[in-house]
Design a protein around this motif. Structure first.
Motif, short mmCIF file in Angstrom:
data_model
loop_
_atom_site.label_atom_id
_atom_site.label_comp_id
_atom_site.label_asym_id
_atom_site.label_seq_id
_atom_site.Cartn_x
_atom_site.Cartn_y
_atom_site.Cartn_z
N ILE A 80 60.36 34.11 24.53
CA ILE A 80 61.26 34.15 25.68
C ILE A 80 61.85 35.55 25.79
CG2 ILE A 80 63.33 33.15 26.74
CD1 ILE A 80 62.85 30.63 25.08
N ARG A 83 64.72 38.91 30.19
CA ARG A 83 64.60 39.21 31.62
C ARG A 83 63.97 38.06 32.39
NH1 ARG A 83 59.99 39.34 33.31
NH2 ARG A 83 58.33 39.51 31.79
N THR A 84 63.21 37.18 31.73
CA THR A 84 62.59 36.06 32.46
C THR A 84 63.49 34.84 32.50
OG1 THR A 84 61.51 34.95 30.59
CG2 THR A 84 60.32 36.79 31.60
N THR A 85 64.67 34.90 31.91
CA THR A 85 65.54 33.73 31.88
C THR A 85 66.63 33.86 32.93
OG1 THR A 85 67.15 34.63 30.35
CG2 THR A 85 65.17 33.66 29.40
N GLN A 86 67.46 32.83 33.01
CA GLN A 86 68.59 32.89 33.92
C GLN A 86 69.85 33.34 33.19
OE1 GLN A 86 68.25 28.91 35.61
NE2 GLN A 86 67.59 29.84 37.53
N ILE A 87 69.67 34.02 32.03
CA ILE A 87 70.82 34.53 31.32
C ILE A 87 71.66 35.41 32.25
CG2 ILE A 87 71.51 36.08 29.43
CD1 ILE A 87 69.08 34.90 27.89
N ASP A 91 73.96 32.06 32.07
CA ASP A 91 73.87 31.38 30.78
C ASP A 91 74.70 32.12 29.75
OD1 ASP A 91 72.14 29.23 31.36
OD2 ASP A 91 70.41 30.57 31.30
N ILE A 96 73.19 28.94 25.55
CA ILE A 96 71.90 29.20 24.90
C ILE A 96 71.83 28.45 23.57
CG2 ILE A 96 70.54 31.01 23.77
CD1 ILE A 96 70.22 31.08 26.77
N LEU A 100 69.10 25.57 23.76
CA LEU A 100 67.88 25.88 23.00
C LEU A 100 67.89 25.15 21.66
CD1 LEU A 100 67.10 29.64 23.74
CD2 LEU A 100 66.22 27.59 24.86
N TYR C 57 59.28 31.40 39.96
CA TYR C 57 60.67 31.84 39.85
C TYR C 57 61.12 31.45 38.45
CZ TYR C 57 65.43 32.86 41.21
OH TYR C 57 66.67 33.41 41.28
N SER C 58 61.88 32.34 37.82
CA SER C 58 62.20 32.16 36.40
C SER C 58 63.18 31.02 36.17
CB SER C 58 62.81 33.45 35.86
OG SER C 58 64.09 33.66 36.42
N SER C 59 63.22 30.56 34.93
CA SER C 59 64.07 29.44 34.56
C SER C 59 64.16 29.35 33.04
CB SER C 59 63.48 28.14 35.09
OG SER C 59 64.15 27.05 34.52
N THR C 60 65.36 29.22 32.52
CA THR C 60 65.52 29.05 31.07
C THR C 60 65.20 27.64 30.64
OG1 THR C 60 67.39 30.58 31.14
CG2 THR C 60 67.11 29.32 29.13
#
Lengths: 327, 327, 327
Positions: A80, A83-87, A91, A96, A100, C57-60
């Motif tokens: 993970i 940059r690809t997360t919605q942090i 978040d 997290i 997670l 579209y990204s997603s955690t």
């Protein structure tokens, strides 16, 4: 021979929180796993378990070794990238850790930003029900130095009384974290090594790390010496571990850090310097190195270099830590 | 029927280095794996083994099929994009080979940059202790043409004496590698096909490839003919394989390549041209195609098209190669 | 107690196409899988099966939970970001469905673009031989609302006759899809809940969704009420589900959407509003939330909040859907 059986569920954020016997247990399991891989024996200790690997900064070796290790143990590691997360969409560290930690059986984090990384990892761990593993933060790099210690023991036998030179070296690429030298002096002094920490004055490590390394040396019968002369630091050393890091305790920003570093472009591990160490000295580096800036090709590719065995040992110690904590 | 049992540990960088009997073995195992998948039988020949997939350029089919294939075989494939690694920070090809080779049980690489890709893959392979598989380079695309050959055998039976038209076609998107047509003429001529290589003069392939294809045809009882008339090349053909590639041997850069390509916008596989081939002719393309530029929808979606079966066969041949080399 | 055994091979694009008994089956299997995970029992129902996850579209949470879920079931999920594929180079929805459907045992897609996402998923499903799962589109978010329903049943028991407030809330971050509120009112009305849909006038949902929710309520003995007063909507509610979405049916573009949203910045779930609901009311949110804009920290981190249990249930319901459809 010693073994501790209480590591299930434990975080590994800093080895300062692990006893020497717990560390011995990791090294012992790592050697067992290394033997099993050499023989092609299955070792699915984590069948269908899942590790979330959260990267705030890219890495070849770290990602590849953790992900391969989980797969060899029968599990899976999710790669993970932050940059690809919605942090960025809200978040928090607690979210997290909570979330997670419920989806996975472990969380590994790499976050090297100065003044931020370690704190973030600890906040995630606080909220997580599963072990949190530090894949490198601003302060520590425990899996790297476990691999380093294992490599030293494989090459030299008992490290007690052997000289380890942990030296700064010049690199042009960027202001690297101080986590490797910090963790290395902390760990090697616990195992009785005579540790020389060598750097130009601006590249100091944190005070509490220095104090603890000195105390470790006192207890273990080792030694801990601060030096600022690269050549002197190399003389008759058994293990040369010279790499670059940024002057993070004194520089306001990267530009100032680069300017300070540029005063010491002659701090390169070349053949002349390597010859100052013992004829059987080994050369170590966590990689990647700035070739012919940080270290001469003739050294890193030469007969003293053990960098590939060192890199391989990342895999084995990490598998040991994961198997012991996540089982 | 023939089978070779010596493929364990072998690289597949170019099929020029694999014997015809070794290739037959791959196709035979591929059909067995295809049958097992159709029946839902487990076939975990690579349980807990790990393949590192290193991509210097993105790909849907290649990544999806290698990763799915490893999972179906019980193992795991790491998807590593070069931009997420520290390759830019100093990892050399030798370091990649040494280190990924120690963490993994195989390394697959896609690197199509002209004049660079194949060389890079060979340098990694030189340093790696595990098999290195070419997922497409500037010169070759072995897994694609293995899938193509399998598809031809499924649709036509013994390819000996059947006509294969490997033609250039126009595409607007970008200057594509010559690896598919090169590998295709090399492989099909080994299996006794009558191969026509059809292209405008600027789109020539490498001399040594042409020479070897001609020699292959001589030995196998096939034929190898160079043509520059698309219509003539299609006439009475059994297999039409028309795709775009760049004029890489003559153009200085992409802009010049695009300008040269633009002279031949009428090189499209449309229904009129397809009708010149035999009524039972099949249309093949490795995908993705520039629709209605490279090929008319009516052809690629029409009754002659076997492009989806061809794409599926990527999975089966790749699983066969991985199972045979990485077991 | 009811169970349907016909879910193998089924798509889950919208729960409107699944019967209430089929949904009951999913919830039952989800609870069984949750129990097995709590006990550490292996449950490899999808050993060596592969799911392609295609993200536009990204997603955690979505990615992490689907990928972890497949691994726990013994399979593997490929994380495919549309930007890393050749979709931009010409892969059509049909090609994605045909090809990923041949390489994998299921395809999951997240595509929330307004007016595009659901249509794309349906086109892929049309061409795919394996189940297609909707990981959120512009219209629906079935796995989220399955997790929501499971959470409500765990916290409240039988939802029949209990009041669910589905309210709009203000958020500054971006114009979010309407898929969650749409799917939520559709699902909760089927299970006999008294559903209040509360929003400022511009934030209406689609007419056919409203009509079907009303019809669902009539059949199930529940209720479905439209309101535009946030405080009134909260009063004596059992379940408060307040989140932001964009005025997608009326705004021409994001800028206009943001301007409309900005008229209602006081639509926040704070402690005062939460107190209007019953003392045992639960607060739900699919996360991530715009903290202290959409919801006050004191609410989302407070005693009424069940957001982490809700997030965890994503894992269990998704594993149930995958195990039932892909087995």
């Amino acid at each position: 021979m010693t073994m501790q059986t209480n590591l299930r569920g434990r975080d590994l954020i800093s080895l300062r929180e692990w006893t020497r016997e717990e560390i011995e247990t990791v090294l012992d399991v790592a050697m067992d796993l290394k033997r099993q891989r050499a023989l092609g024996l299955p070792h699915p200790y984590l069948r269908d378990k899942v590790l979330a690997m959260l990267f705030f900064y890219s890495s070849t070796r770290t990602r590849a070794s953790f992900e391969a290790g989980m797969a060899q143990l029968g599990g899976h590691a999710q790669f993970i990238e932050s940059r690809t997360t919605q942090i960025a969409h809200g978040d928090t560290a607690r979210e997290i850790g909570e979330i997670l930690g419920r989806y996975n059986d472990g969380i590994a984090i790499r976050h090297v930003e100065w003044g931020v990384g370690n704190q973030y990892i600890r906040e995630v761990a606080q909220a997580s029900r599963v072990p949190v593993l530090n894949m490198q933060c601003d302060l520590y790099h425990p899996h790297q130095v476990l691999a380093d210690l294992l490599t030293i023991r494989e090459k030299l036998g008992d490290p007690r009384g052997r000289t380890l030179t942990v030296s700064w070296a010049y690199a042009a690429s960027y202001q690297k974290p101080i986590s490797v030298p910090q963790d290395l002096v902390l760990l090697a002094t616990r195992f009785g090594m005579h540790v020389r920490l060598v750097h130009p004055p601006e590249f100091q490590l944190m005070d509490d790390v220095l104090a603890e390394a000195a105390e470790n040396a006192r207890r273990s019968g080792g030694a801990f010496e601060l030096m600022d002369d690269f050549d002197a630091g190399m003389r008759d050393s058994d293990v040369v571990y010279a790499k670059s890091w940024g002057p993070l305790l004194v520089a306001k920003d990267d530009a100032e850090g680069a300017a300070i570093s540029a005063r010491y472009t002659d701090w390169i591990t070349d053949e002349r310097r390597m010859a100052l160490a013992g004829p059987d000295a080994i050369y170590m580096h966590p990689l990647p190195a700035d070739r012919n800036i940080e270290v001469a090709d003739a050294v890193i590719d030469g007969p003293h270099s053990v960098v590939y065995d060192e890199a391989e040992n990342r895999l084995h110690v990490q598998k040991a830590v994961m198997a012991l904590t996540m089982a």
